[in-house]
Design a protein around this motif. Structure first.
Motif, short mmCIF file in Angstrom:
data_model
loop_
_atom_site.label_atom_id
_atom_site.label_comp_id
_atom_site.label_asym_id
_atom_site.label_seq_id
_atom_site.Cartn_x
_atom_site.Cartn_y
_atom_site.Cartn_z
N ARG A 164 -19.77 5.03 21.32
CA ARG A 164 -18.37 5.43 21.19
C ARG A 164 -18.18 6.45 20.07
O ARG A 164 -17.40 7.40 20.20
CB ARG A 164 -17.50 4.20 20.97
N LEU A 165 -18.87 6.26 18.97
CA LEU A 165 -18.77 7.20 17.85
C LEU A 165 -19.20 8.59 18.28
O LEU A 165 -18.57 9.60 17.91
CB LEU A 165 -19.61 6.72 16.68
N VAL A 166 -20.28 8.68 19.05
CA VAL A 166 -20.76 9.97 19.52
C VAL A 166 -19.81 10.57 20.55
O VAL A 166 -19.47 11.76 20.49
CB VAL A 166 -22.18 9.84 20.11
N LEU A 167 -19.36 9.73 21.51
CA LEU A 167 -18.55 10.23 22.62
C LEU A 167 -17.13 10.60 22.21
O LEU A 167 -16.42 11.28 22.97
CB LEU A 167 -18.53 9.19 23.74
N LYS A 168 -16.71 10.20 21.03
CA LYS A 168 -15.40 10.65 20.55
C LYS A 168 -15.37 12.15 20.32
O LYS A 168 -14.31 12.78 20.38
CB LYS A 168 -15.04 9.93 19.25
N GLY A 169 -16.52 12.73 20.04
CA GLY A 169 -16.56 14.14 19.70
C GLY A 169 -17.19 15.03 20.75
O GLY A 169 -17.19 16.26 20.60
N GLN A 170 -17.74 14.45 21.81
CA GLN A 170 -18.40 15.24 22.83
C GLN A 170 -18.48 14.44 24.12
O GLN A 170 -18.47 13.21 24.09
CB GLN A 170 -19.80 15.65 22.37
N PRO A 171 -18.55 15.10 25.28
CA PRO A 171 -18.50 14.37 26.55
C PRO A 171 -19.77 13.62 26.90
O PRO A 171 -19.74 12.67 27.68
CB PRO A 171 -18.22 15.48 27.57
N PHE A 172 -20.90 14.04 26.33
CA PHE A 172 -22.17 13.41 26.65
C PHE A 172 -22.94 13.13 25.37
O PHE A 172 -22.72 13.76 24.33
CB PHE A 172 -23.02 14.30 27.57
N ARG A 211 -19.52 6.93 31.81
CA ARG A 211 -20.26 6.45 32.98
C ARG A 211 -19.77 7.13 34.25
O ARG A 211 -20.57 7.50 35.12
CB ARG A 211 -20.14 4.94 33.11
N GLU A 212 -18.48 7.33 34.37
CA GLU A 212 -17.95 8.03 35.54
C GLU A 212 -18.44 9.47 35.60
O GLU A 212 -18.77 9.98 36.68
CB GLU A 212 -16.41 8.00 35.53
N ARG A 213 -18.51 10.13 34.46
CA ARG A 213 -19.03 11.50 34.44
C ARG A 213 -20.50 11.52 34.85
O ARG A 213 -20.95 12.43 35.56
CB ARG A 213 -18.87 12.11 33.04
N ASP A 216 -20.95 11.30 38.57
CA ASP A 216 -20.58 12.52 39.28
C ASP A 216 -21.65 13.61 39.22
O ASP A 216 -21.58 14.59 39.97
CB ASP A 216 -19.27 13.08 38.71
N LEU A 217 -22.63 13.45 38.34
CA LEU A 217 -23.63 14.50 38.16
C LEU A 217 -24.47 14.71 39.42
O LEU A 217 -24.69 13.79 40.20
CB LEU A 217 -24.57 14.14 37.01
N PHE A 218 -24.92 15.94 39.58
CA PHE A 218 -25.86 16.29 40.66
C PHE A 218 -25.32 15.90 42.03
O PHE A 218 -26.03 15.32 42.86
CB PHE A 218 -27.23 15.65 40.40
N GLY A 219 -24.05 16.24 42.23
CA GLY A 219 -23.43 15.97 43.52
C GLY A 219 -23.22 14.51 43.82
O GLY A 219 -23.16 14.10 44.98
N GLY A 220 -23.08 13.69 42.77
CA GLY A 220 -22.88 12.26 42.96
C GLY A 220 -24.16 11.52 43.32
O GLY A 220 -24.12 10.49 44.00
N LEU A 221 -25.29 11.99 42.81
CA LEU A 221 -26.59 11.38 43.10
C LEU A 221 -26.59 9.87 42.84
O LEU A 221 -27.02 9.08 43.68
CB LEU A 221 -27.67 12.05 42.24
N ARG A 223 -23.89 7.97 42.25
CA ARG A 223 -22.73 7.30 42.86
C ARG A 223 -23.00 6.94 44.31
O ARG A 223 -22.56 5.91 44.81
CB ARG A 223 -21.51 8.21 42.75
N ASP A 224 -23.74 7.80 45.01
CA ASP A 224 -23.91 7.68 46.44
C ASP A 224 -25.12 6.82 46.81
O ASP A 224 -26.01 7.25 47.53
CB ASP A 224 -24.05 9.08 47.06
N VAL A 225 -25.17 5.61 46.29
CA VAL A 225 -26.23 4.65 46.61
C VAL A 225 -25.58 3.29 46.83
O VAL A 225 -24.46 3.07 46.34
CB VAL A 225 -27.30 4.57 45.50
#
Length: 229
Positions: A164-172, A211-213, A216-221, A223-225
């Motif tokens: 959380r500390l890291v993700l407050k300042g950047q998306p990944f 986690r949602e981002r 979504d990566l790589f065309g939902g690689l 997510r789509d399982v």
């Protein structure tokens, strides 16, 4: 020779649920590399004899055979330097720390929350092996391991504070874009998602948005399982 990745699956070969195999699958996608999934199950150690060990993931890339998710990432970075870097700034130290944290701090807590949910996704012979081996390891039944998980999930959520500390300042975790530091941690969450509907995160948690981002990566690689939650 086609590129192949040996991955742990359930009775349904489309249900791939090893956290370490997901690290390698995401690393391959990051590099823009295709790899055929070779389904592998717990009792099929002999099928990996060619690799000199008995665990997945195993990557076969031409005449190269590489086992262990970290070794696979390092191999991909060295073999395909012209493709997107897996390590931010091409320095693997931060990603190695992220992978070690995921292994040592998160995986044990997570396993005790979801391990009993894996059983229904295995074939009959696999279920017998999984129950016997894991109950011997933990010294209790699978059901006992997860019996009080509603009371213990708070400890898992608290352990995510560094994220959380890291993700407050950047998306990944890798910065403006994902890198192997993200894939190392995400593999744990994808493992849980593929076998368990138990709610690990609160909806408003910044880690849930991350986690949602990742899904979504790589065309939902990822997510789509086949998944449970």
């Amino acid at each position: 020779m086609a590129r192949r990745l040996y991955e742990l699956v359930g009775e349904d070969p489309a249900r791939r649920f090893s956290p370490f195999c997901w690290r390698s699958r995401m690393a391959l996608a990051h590099k823009g590399l295709e790899a055929e999934c070779v389904p592998w199950r717990f009792t099929e150690a002999a099928a990996l004899a060619f690799s000199g060990q008995d665990k997945v993931p195993v990557l076969v890339d031409g005449d190269r055979v590489v086992s262990d998710s970290w070794a696979i990432a390092a191999y991909l970075e060295a073999a395909y330097p012209e493709r997107p870097a897996l390590f931010a700034g091409r320095d693997p130290a931060a990603a190695r720390l992220s992978a070690a944290w995921a292994d040592a701090a998160l995986l044990p807590l997570l396993g005790r929350l979801i391990i009993s949910d894996i059983l229904p996704w295995l074939g009959e012979g696999q279920r017998d092996y999984f129950r016997a081996s894991r109950e011997a390891r933990f010294g209790m039944t699978l059901e006992q391991i997860t019996a009080d998980r509603e009371e213990r999930v708070g400890a898992f959520r608290a352990a995510l504070a560094p994220m959380r500390l890291v993700l407050k300042g950047q998306p990944f975790l890798g910065g403006a874009a994902p890198d192997y530091a993200d894939y190392a941690v995400f593999g744990n969450f994808q493992w849980a998602r593929c076998v368990s509907a138990f709610p690990l995160l609160e909806a408003e948690d910044i880690v849930a948005a991350w986690r949602e981002r990742m899904l979504d990566l790589f065309g939902g690689l990822a997510r789509d399982v086949p998944h449970c939650g």
